[in-house]
Scaffold this motif. Structure first.
Motif, PDB file in Angstrom:
ATOM      1  N   GLN A 104       4.216  57.232  58.984  1.00  0.00           N
ATOM      2  CA  GLN A 104       3.905  58.523  58.381  1.00  0.00           C
ATOM      3  C   GLN A 104       3.315  58.229  56.746  1.00  0.00           C
ATOM      4  OE1 GLN A 104       3.541  61.264  60.117  1.00  0.00           O
ATOM      5  NE2 GLN A 104       3.803  59.864  61.916  1.00  0.00           N
ATOM      6  N   PRO A 105       2.650  59.247  56.227  1.00  0.00           N
ATOM      7  CA  PRO A 105       2.604  58.866  54.872  1.00  0.00           C
ATOM      8  C   PRO A 105       3.496  58.658  53.933  1.00  0.00           C
ATOM      9  CG  PRO A 105       1.138  60.649  55.467  1.00  0.00           C
ATOM     10  CD  PRO A 105       2.036  60.364  56.754  1.00  0.00           C
ATOM     11  N   GLY A 106       3.809  57.564  53.290  1.00  0.00           N
ATOM     12  CA  GLY A 106       4.831  57.605  52.041  1.00  0.00           C
ATOM     13  C   GLY A 106       5.976  56.551  52.768  1.00  0.00           C
ATOM     14  N   GLN A 107       5.776  56.346  53.848  1.00  0.00           N
ATOM     15  CA  GLN A 107       6.870  55.611  54.607  1.00  0.00           C
ATOM     16  C   GLN A 107       6.565  54.126  54.588  1.00  0.00           C
ATOM     17  OE1 GLN A 107       7.065  56.663  58.864  1.00  0.00           O
ATOM     18  NE2 GLN A 107       8.930  58.029  58.370  1.00  0.00           N
ATOM     19  N   PHE A 108       7.530  53.187  54.515  1.00  0.00           N
ATOM     20  CA  PHE A 108       7.131  51.738  54.358  1.00  0.00           C
ATOM     21  C   PHE A 108       7.970  51.103  55.731  1.00  0.00           C
ATOM     22  CE2 PHE A 108       6.664  53.417  50.150  1.00  0.00           C
ATOM     23  CZ  PHE A 108       5.798  52.388  49.586  1.00  0.00           C
ATOM     24  N   ARG A 109       7.352  49.948  56.043  1.00  0.00           N
ATOM     25  CA  ARG A 109       7.911  49.438  57.317  1.00  0.00           C
ATOM     26  C   ARG A 109       7.566  47.747  57.099  1.00  0.00           C
ATOM     27  NH1 ARG A 109       6.951  51.650  62.984  1.00  0.00           N
ATOM     28  NH2 ARG A 109       7.805  53.173  61.887  1.00  0.00           N
TER      29      ARG A 109
ATOM     30  N   MET B   9       3.882  34.340  57.382  1.00  0.00           N
ATOM     31  CA  MET B   9       4.046  35.370  56.243  1.00  0.00           C
ATOM     32  C   MET B   9       4.888  36.360  56.824  1.00  0.00           C
ATOM     33  SD  MET B   9       0.010  34.955  55.070  1.00  0.00           S
ATOM     34  CE  MET B   9       0.280  35.734  53.579  1.00  0.00           C
ATOM     35  N   ARG B  10       5.244  37.185  55.687  1.00  0.00           N
ATOM     36  CA  ARG B  10       5.586  38.510  55.903  1.00  0.00           C
ATOM     37  C   ARG B  10       4.551  39.440  56.035  1.00  0.00           C
ATOM     38  NH1 ARG B  10       8.870  36.392  51.604  1.00  0.00           N
ATOM     39  NH2 ARG B  10      11.169  36.286  52.382  1.00  0.00           N
ATOM     40  N   VAL B  11       4.926  40.622  56.930  1.00  0.00           N
ATOM     41  CA  VAL B  11       3.871  41.715  56.847  1.00  0.00           C
ATOM     42  C   VAL B  11       4.592  42.849  56.677  1.00  0.00           C
ATOM     43  CG1 VAL B  11       2.398  42.654  58.153  1.00  0.00           C
ATOM     44  CG2 VAL B  11       2.412  40.439  58.602  1.00  0.00           C
ATOM     45  N   VAL B  12       4.056  43.556  55.581  1.00  0.00           N
ATOM     46  CA  VAL B  12       4.512  44.998  55.359  1.00  0.00           C
ATOM     47  C   VAL B  12       3.511  45.859  55.414  1.00  0.00           C
ATOM     48  CG1 VAL B  12       6.423  43.886  53.852  1.00  0.00           C
ATOM     49  CG2 VAL B  12       4.331  44.439  52.896  1.00  0.00           C
ATOM     50  N   ALA B  13       3.983  47.240  55.617  1.00  0.00           N
ATOM     51  CA  ALA B  13       3.047  48.361  55.789  1.00  0.00           C
ATOM     52  C   ALA B  13       3.446  49.655  55.255  1.00  0.00           C
ATOM     53  CB  ALA B  13       2.282  48.432  57.106  1.00  0.00           C
ATOM     54  N   THR B  14       2.374  50.511  54.846  1.00  0.00           N
ATOM     55  CA  THR B  14       2.683  51.767  54.459  1.00  0.00           C
ATOM     56  C   THR B  14       1.563  52.687  54.720  1.00  0.00           C
ATOM     57  OG1 THR B  14       3.494  53.384  52.898  1.00  0.00           O
ATOM     58  CG2 THR B  14       1.747  51.804  52.005  1.00  0.00           C
ATOM     59  N   ARG B  15       1.642  53.951  54.957  1.00  0.00           N
ATOM     60  CA  ARG B  15       0.506  54.902  54.962  1.00  0.00           C
ATOM     61  C   ARG B  15       0.382  55.661  53.765  1.00  0.00           C
ATOM     62  NH1 ARG B  15      -2.389  55.912  59.466  1.00  0.00           N
ATOM     63  NH2 ARG B  15      -0.718  55.103  60.878  1.00  0.00           N
TER      64      ARG B  15
ATOM     65  N   ASP C 250      -4.387  56.541  55.095  1.00  0.00           N
ATOM     66  CA  ASP C 250      -4.899  55.161  55.493  1.00  0.00           C
ATOM     67  C   ASP C 250      -3.822  54.197  55.589  1.00  0.00           C
ATOM     68  OD1 ASP C 250      -7.649  55.924  54.916  1.00  0.00           O
ATOM     69  OD2 ASP C 250      -7.299  55.421  53.063  1.00  0.00           O
ATOM     70  N   LEU C 251      -3.586  53.327  56.598  1.00  0.00           N
ATOM     71  CA  LEU C 251      -2.790  52.388  56.871  1.00  0.00           C
ATOM     72  C   LEU C 251      -3.053  51.115  56.057  1.00  0.00           C
ATOM     73  CD1 LEU C 251      -0.461  51.791  58.696  1.00  0.00           C
ATOM     74  CD2 LEU C 251      -1.775  50.912  60.426  1.00  0.00           C
ATOM     75  N   VAL C 252      -2.267  50.607  55.215  1.00  0.00           N
ATOM     76  CA  VAL C 252      -2.216  49.627  54.411  1.00  0.00           C
ATOM     77  C   VAL C 252      -1.306  48.659  54.789  1.00  0.00           C
ATOM     78  CG1 VAL C 252      -1.987  49.005  51.696  1.00  0.00           C
ATOM     79  CG2 VAL C 252      -2.758  51.219  52.480  1.00  0.00           C
TER      80      VAL C 252
ATOM     81  N   SER D  61      -4.905  52.732  43.897  1.00  0.00           N
ATOM     82  CA  SER D  61      -5.833  53.013  45.084  1.00  0.00           C
ATOM     83  C   SER D  61      -5.478  52.370  46.198  1.00  0.00           C
ATOM     84  CB  SER D  61      -7.198  53.068  44.829  1.00  0.00           C
ATOM     85  OG  SER D  61      -8.082  53.237  45.587  1.00  0.00           O
ATOM     86  N   TYR D  62      -5.306  53.052  47.598  1.00  0.00           N
ATOM     87  CA  TYR D  62      -5.211  52.411  48.614  1.00  0.00           C
ATOM     88  C   TYR D  62      -6.600  51.838  49.460  1.00  0.00           C
ATOM     89  CZ  TYR D  62      -0.303  53.007  47.907  1.00  0.00           C
ATOM     90  OH  TYR D  62       0.931  53.400  47.336  1.00  0.00           O
TER      91      TYR D  62
END
Length: 270
Positions: free
Chosen positions: A111-116, A129-135, A140-142, A269-270
């Motif tokens: 969800q927007p603002g969440q990190f994983r 590598m490590r892989v991290v993500a947020t929305r 937009d999925l970053v 900006s994302y």
């Protein structure tokens, strides 16, 4: 370090510059660049050549790392950066396969603002590598493939936007570079170098002036102008009205930038 392209057209002639530079004071200072002889994305060889040029003057041990957007991916490119000792924080596409699942399958429910983060290192274009993500707030999925820890990754990747700030102030919001009629690649590279020197003078004077008299902050929390515009106005004022201060300005220009704490970013900006 940050790498990206800036592109525009002159008539039917597309102009395409690949630029690598250092993040300083909310901008990326271009250090090496090449005019591409084609439209669209850069190729791996051009990116590698640019990095090798910079490594001749600035060894990898002096790089904090390299941030880049989704254009700058691929097994050969990722492997090259590792072999040169350059740490990476690079956004990947949501269809990138990570341990037999696409990135979108790993992080699609964010969800927007969440990190994983994927709990263990995973294989990204053949690299562990490590892989991290947020929305982002816009949805937009970053997704970032990184050699850094999670929090440091986000702090660094936000600085990627600084190269867009540089391009903006060299083009429509400043020096109007895209109005040039120069289309020959080698001449375009020389012109970009001259514009970069002028732009850098404005940035240096703006930083110096901001230390003595900070730029006014508007009601919405943004500065009234960028440090580049601030320096440009100061330079114009001195050259036109106070020539006795030219020696002072010259002294500022030959001095190094002051030591930095946390790099300043006005736009994310994302």
């Amino acid at each position: 370090m940050s790498v990206d392209r800036t592109t525009w057209e002159h008539g039917d002639a597309p102009l395409n510059l690949l630029v690598l530079g250092a993040v300083v004071h909310g901008f990326t200072i271009p250090l090496v660049w090449v005019a591409l002889d084609h439209t669209g994305n850069s190729d791996t060889r051009a990116r590698m050549w640019l990095v090798l040029r910079l490594l001749e003057a600035l060894p990898a041990r002096r790089w904090k790392g390299l941030v880049a957007d989704r254009e700058f991916i691929g097994a050969e490119w990722f492997r090259f950066l590792r072999r040169k000792g350059i740490r990476r924080a690079i956004r990947i596409r949501k269809d990138t396969v990570l341990d037999e699942l696409s990135a979108d399958e790993w992080f699609g429910e964010l969800q927007p603002g969440q990190f994983r983060m994927i709990a263990e290192r995973t294989t990204v274009f053949g690299e562990s590598m490590r892989v991290v993500a947020t929305r982002s707030p816009a949805g937009d999925l970053v997704i970032i493939a990184t050699d850094f820890h999670v929090w440091e990754t986000w702090q660094l990747y936000k600085l990627r936007w600084t190269i867009e700030s540089t391009f903006g102030s060299q083009k429509s919001r400043g020096f109007d570079l895209e109005r040039t009629g120069v289309t020959d690649p080698r001449r375009l590279e020389r012109l970009f170098g001259l514009v970069t020197l002028a732009w850098l003078a404005c940035l240096r004077v703006g930083v110096w002036r901001h230390e003595a008299k900070p730029i006014r902050v508007l009601a919405h929390g943004r500065k009234a102008m960028s440090v580049v515009r601030y320096g440009s106005e100061e330079l114009r004022h001195v050259l036109r009205w106070v020539p006795k201060r030219i020696s002072e300005i010259l002294h500022v220009l030959i001095c190094p930038f002051p030591a930095l704490g946390q790099p300043e970013t006005e736009v994310v900006s994302y």
